[in-house]
Write an enzyme that holds these catalytic residues in place. Structure first.
Site, PDB file in Angstrom:
ATOM      1  N   GLU A 133       7.729 -12.971 -13.463  1.00  0.00           N
ATOM      2  CA  GLU A 133       7.041 -11.828 -12.854  1.00  0.00           C
ATOM      3  C   GLU A 133       6.537 -10.813 -13.877  1.00  0.00           C
ATOM      4  OE1 GLU A 133       9.238  -9.713  -9.791  1.00  0.00           O
ATOM      5  OE2 GLU A 133      11.070  -9.774 -10.941  1.00  0.00           O
ATOM      6  N   TRP A 193      -2.929  -2.557  -1.729  1.00  0.00           N
ATOM      7  CA  TRP A 193      -2.533  -3.880  -2.212  1.00  0.00           C
ATOM      8  C   TRP A 193      -3.197  -4.852  -1.248  1.00  0.00           C
ATOM      9  CZ3 TRP A 193       0.170  -8.265  -0.655  1.00  0.00           C
ATOM     10  CH2 TRP A 193       0.649  -9.083  -1.674  1.00  0.00           C
ATOM     11  N   GLU A 220      17.432 -15.975 -11.255  1.00  0.00           N
ATOM     12  CA  GLU A 220      16.985 -14.597 -11.477  1.00  0.00           C
ATOM     13  C   GLU A 220      16.336 -14.441 -12.852  1.00  0.00           C
ATOM     14  OE1 GLU A 220      16.531 -12.197  -9.574  1.00  0.00           O
ATOM     15  OE2 GLU A 220      16.449 -10.420 -10.837  1.00  0.00           O
ATOM     16  N   CYS A 251       0.817  -1.214   0.000  1.00  0.00           N
ATOM     17  CA  CYS A 251       0.000   0.000   0.000  1.00  0.00           C
ATOM     18  C   CYS A 251       0.851   1.264   0.000  1.00  0.00           C
ATOM     19  CB  CYS A 251      -0.886   0.022   1.239  1.00  0.00           C
ATOM     20  SG  CYS A 251      -1.925  -1.420   1.372  1.00  0.00           S
ATOM     21  N   ARG A 254       4.643   0.740  -6.501  1.00  0.00           N
ATOM     22  CA  ARG A 254       4.639  -0.162  -5.353  1.00  0.00           C
ATOM     23  C   ARG A 254       3.654  -1.317  -5.544  1.00  0.00           C
ATOM     24  NH1 ARG A 254       6.751   2.332  -0.616  1.00  0.00           N
ATOM     25  NH2 ARG A 254       5.392   1.155   0.734  1.00  0.00           N
ATOM     26  N   ASN A 281      -0.884   1.394   5.857  1.00  0.00           N
ATOM     27  CA  ASN A 281      -0.055   0.368   5.213  1.00  0.00           C
ATOM     28  C   ASN A 281       0.496  -0.506   6.323  1.00  0.00           C
ATOM     29  OD1 ASN A 281       1.675  -1.170   3.640  1.00  0.00           O
ATOM     30  ND2 ASN A 281       3.285   0.385   3.629  1.00  0.00           N
ATOM     31  N   GLY A 282       0.316  -1.823   6.187  1.00  0.00           N
ATOM     32  CA  GLY A 282       0.769  -2.744   7.235  1.00  0.00           C
ATOM     33  C   GLY A 282      -0.330  -3.735   7.547  1.00  0.00           C
ATOM     34  N   LYS A 324      12.582 -13.135 -13.413  1.00  0.00           N
ATOM     35  CA  LYS A 324      12.246 -11.980 -14.264  1.00  0.00           C
ATOM     36  C   LYS A 324      11.147 -12.381 -15.243  1.00  0.00           C
ATOM     37  CE  LYS A 324      13.495  -9.461 -12.496  1.00  0.00           C
ATOM     38  NZ  LYS A 324      14.228  -9.361 -11.278  1.00  0.00           N
ATOM     39  N   LYS A 366       6.232  -3.552  -5.216  1.00  0.00           N
ATOM     40  CA  LYS A 366       7.668  -3.285  -5.272  1.00  0.00           C
ATOM     41  C   LYS A 366       8.322  -3.463  -3.916  1.00  0.00           C
ATOM     42  CE  LYS A 366      11.500  -1.813  -7.138  1.00  0.00           C
ATOM     43  NZ  LYS A 366      12.210  -2.795  -7.984  1.00  0.00           N
ATOM     44  N   HIS A 376      17.877 -35.183 -11.603  1.00  0.00           N
ATOM     45  CA  HIS A 376      17.170 -35.597 -10.390  1.00  0.00           C
ATOM     46  C   HIS A 376      15.691 -35.223 -10.442  1.00  0.00           C
ATOM     47  CE1 HIS A 376      21.001 -36.713  -8.686  1.00  0.00           C
ATOM     48  NE2 HIS A 376      21.489 -35.565  -9.139  1.00  0.00           N
TER      49      HIS A 376
HETATM   50  C1  AGP Z   1      12.330  -8.861  -7.977  1.00  0.00           C
HETATM   51  O1  AGP Z   1      12.156  -8.496  -9.288  1.00  0.00           O
HETATM   52  C2  AGP Z   1      11.212  -8.525  -7.083  1.00  0.00           C
HETATM   53  N1  AGP Z   1      10.809  -7.188  -7.193  1.00  0.00           N
HETATM   54  C3  AGP Z   1      11.377  -9.033  -5.659  1.00  0.00           C
HETATM   55  O2  AGP Z   1      11.751 -10.371  -5.699  1.00  0.00           O
HETATM   56  C4  AGP Z   1      12.356  -8.263  -4.741  1.00  0.00           C
HETATM   57  O3  AGP Z   1      13.667  -8.504  -5.119  1.00  0.00           O
HETATM   58  C5  AGP Z   1      12.098  -8.710  -3.292  1.00  0.00           C
HETATM   59  O4  AGP Z   1      10.794  -8.407  -2.947  1.00  0.00           O
HETATM   60  C6  AGP Z   1      13.055  -8.092  -2.312  1.00  0.00           C
HETATM   61  O5  AGP Z   1      12.898  -6.714  -2.233  1.00  0.00           O
HETATM   62  P1  AGP Z   1      13.965  -5.808  -1.552  1.00  0.00           P
HETATM   63  O6  AGP Z   1      15.243  -5.956  -2.305  1.00  0.00           O
HETATM   64  O7  AGP Z   1      13.404  -4.429  -1.643  1.00  0.00           O
HETATM   65  O8  AGP Z   1      14.128  -6.273  -0.137  1.00  0.00           O
END
Ligand code: AGP
Length: 613
Positions: free
Chosen positions: A491, A74, A484, A2, A27, A100-101, A488, A608, A507
């Site tokens: 997501e 969110w 990674e 949020c 975010r 937010n929280g 990418k 984010k 395996h």
């Molecule tokens: C990666 O593309 C994502 N946005 C997510 O995995 C991110 O790396 C993760 O939430 C950690 O966030 P931070 O680095 O702000 O702690």
């Protein structure tokens, strides 16, 4: 998660709230709302979906006033709909709250308040807050501020709050515990926001709130206190990011802009941490060589992409020091019993510096007496403030939800840190460190080379984007790169993608391979001993008619015979090749997402900054 924006001053709050919320869009959110004090009432407008829907509603039913709060939600408790959207109000509509929280004891509080006659409308945890404040005022709290304090002393969990009262026309209230919130200090006006980019075009000075602080904002000043009422001195700091840093600068998306920023950012980091007195320079670093000499163990904790860089950091630290290094997901680490003593250094990696699980891990390790070293991108963030030493990645605001420039900056930070620690412990010879650093200097140009070949990457992405799934394989330094690359892809393009250590194929996952499955094989080399092993793994894929897309070093004739498509990268020292290889995979995912028509900067369901557990 949020986003919160609040305003008190002399201008019309509504456009300022919308402007701030737009800057927080990155975010991640699924609904939005504002509350503005107009005439003698708090007017609330909410909508589901993008901010444009809320803007349309406000255009049809304008609301004007000099005091207001705005929110992008969110969803956690209750589906994204108008009723669950913020702001939430008390029974009478005289108190409006954005949050937010997560209020963890909301069910218990809600039951108690319901028994007292309070009427709840939403399924959210947040709604207990306005009702609690209402109840405290009814029970005799002498001021709104005291009612807030009493209410928050009963709330368990995490919150950043913006609060309005209908009979307080010139006052905005805010509080923070466990979720980020800043105050923007302007001339005859003040803001609250979840982070600096939201208000970077409005103010040049900010106050980073600490947990447990309540703040009263008026046009002409702010006052801070703790939940027990003791006054706190406000530390006003200059904003260090430029407004242009949160613009697209001619790129079609923030993500593409941020991918292209990588050579410059890495060059900057290398310049800042150049060779000095026989090691890399770590200016303003709070942990010195004597501390690293005594160290016996390192535990790296992080989430998501930052966890992948932590995996890389482990390999590099093991390479140049005798330290025992472990990397764990912060969300797992916090529930383990890892037998850690004060001789263990915790390295917490976080772009945002606000990730709830990473923060919880830090706090847990601090209670064991450990020192915390953060690799973090956001000055003033909670992780940065709660750590003993911070290696700032200085990548600038990352707006695209998918981590790109922060990822390569973290890899670079780990490389520089590993050399520093290796030198401090006398385990990395000066000549070897210098040689490594010389090779590291080639990375920004190597990334340029990849960026210059983006049309070839786009062609491959266009060819393979429509399958249901893809597999990413790598070994050793490029095993985290494979993870990674797959992250990418899933997501931003929503294509199922799995990253795997190539040696683990036999395996289980080898069963997935057929003539339709794209298998992205990271097989770059200079002198890496796992190259030959990787070739064997690729042959196993070939034997089962998998569609091999190889990442290979320019001129590699062996790969040329095996792969259906090849994405070439320039020769790069194996230890540093992930910094280059991952850029190819970022672009591959980017163009696949573009071909699939997704919202690249704001992928569905994602936030984010993951500020709740
Ligand atoms: C990666 O593309 C994502 N946005 C997510 O995995 C991110 O790396 C993760 O939430 C950690 O966030 P931070 O680095 O702000 O702690």
């Amino acid at each position: 998660m949020c986003g919160i924006v609040g305003y008190v001053g002399k201008r019309n709050a509504t456009p300022l709230l919308i402007n701030g919320l737009k800057r927080l869009e990155y975010r991640g959110y699924d609904s939005a709302g504002v509350a503005v004090r107009q005439a003698d009432a708090l007017v609330v407008r909410k909508s589901v979906g993008r901010l444009a829907v809320l803007e349309q509603k406000l255009a049809e039913h304008p609301v004007t006033g000099t005091l207001g709060v705005g929110h992008t939600r969110w969803a956690t408790h209750g589906e994204p709909n108008e009723v669950n959207s913020h702001p939430h109000t008390d029974c009478t509509g005289r108190i409006a709250v954005v949050h937010n929280g997560i209020i963890e004891n909301y069910q218990e509080l809600r039951a108690e308040l319901t028994a007292q006659g309070h009427k709840f409308r939403s399924q959210t945890d947040t709604e207990v807050i306005p009702h609690l404040i209402e109840a405290e005022l009814a029970a005799g709290a002498p001021t709104p501020e005291e009612a807030i304090r009493r209410a928050l002393r009963r709330a368990k969990g995490a919150y950043a709050l913006g609060i309005l009262f209908h009979d307080q026309p010139h006052t905005l209230y805010a509080a923070r515990h466990g979720s980020p919130l800043i105050v923007g200090v302007g001339r005859d006006e003040h803001f609250i926001a979840s982070d600096v980019p939201a208000i970077v075009d409005q103010v040049q000075r900010v106050i980073y709130l600490d947990d447990g602080e309540v703040v009263i904002l008026r046009a002409d000043g702010v006052s801070l206190s703790r939940l027990d009422g003791t006054a706190v001195e406000a530390k006003i700091q200059p904003v260090t990011i430029a407004a242009e840093a949160v613009e697209k600068a001619g790129f079609e998306t923030f993500m593409l802009k941020e991918i292209h920023e990588q050579p410059r950012i890495l060059r900057q980091l290398l310049a800042r941490h150049g060779w000095q007195s026989g090691t890399v320079a770590l200016p303003d670093f709070a942990l010195g060589a004597p501390y690293f000499r005594k160290l016996n163990r390192v535990m790296i904790v992080a989430c998501g992409s930052a966890y992948h860089t932590g995996m890389y950091g482990k390999l590099l630290l093991e390479n140049v020091t005798s330290l025992a290094v472990e990397t764990d997901l912060a969300s797992e680490f916090r529930y383990r019993d890892p037998k850690i003593d004060p001789g263990t250094l915790i390295i917490a990696v976080s772009q945002s510096g606000e990730t709830a699980d990473t923060l919880a891990s830090i706090r847990m390790a601090k209670s064991w007496g450990c020192k915390i070293l953060a690799i973090c991108n956001v000055p003033g963030s909670t992780v940065a403030r709660e750590s003993d030493a911070v290696f700032f990645t200085e990548a600038g605001p990352e707006i695209g939800v998918a981590a790109t420039k922060s990822f390569t900056a973290q890899l670079m930070a780990f490389a520089l840190l590993a050399f520093f620690i290796g030198r401090a412990r006398g385990e990395l010879a000066e000549t070897q460190a210098q040689e490594l650093l010389t090779d590291l200097q080639t990375i920004p140009d190597a990334i340029h080379y990849v960026l210059d070949r983006k049309d070839e990457i786009r062609t491959v992405a266009d060819k393979h984007h429509d399958g249901p799934s893809s597999l990413y394989l790598g070994r050793r330094f490029n095993y985290p790169t494979a993870l990674e690359g797959a992250l990418k892809n899933k997501e931003i393009s929503y294509q199922h993608a799995e990253g795997y250590a190539a040696g683990e194929m036999k395996h289980g996952p080898i069963a997935l391979i057929n003539e339709y499955l794209p298998v992205i094989c990271i097989c770059t080399r200079t002198r890496d001993e796992v190259y030959a092993k990787m070739i064997s793994n690729i042959k196993e894929v070939e034997a089962r008619h998998g569609r091999i897309i190889a990442l290979a070093t320019d001129g590699d004739a062996t790969i040329a015979q095996l792969a259906e498509d090849i994405l070439w990268v320039p020769p790069t020292r194996d230890e540093f090749s992930p910094m280059v290889n991952v850029v190819t995979l970022q672009l591959l995912a980017y163009y696949a997402a573009q071909a699939r028509g997704t919202d690249i900067d704001k992928p569905r369901n994602l936030a984010k900054s993951v500020t709740v557990e």
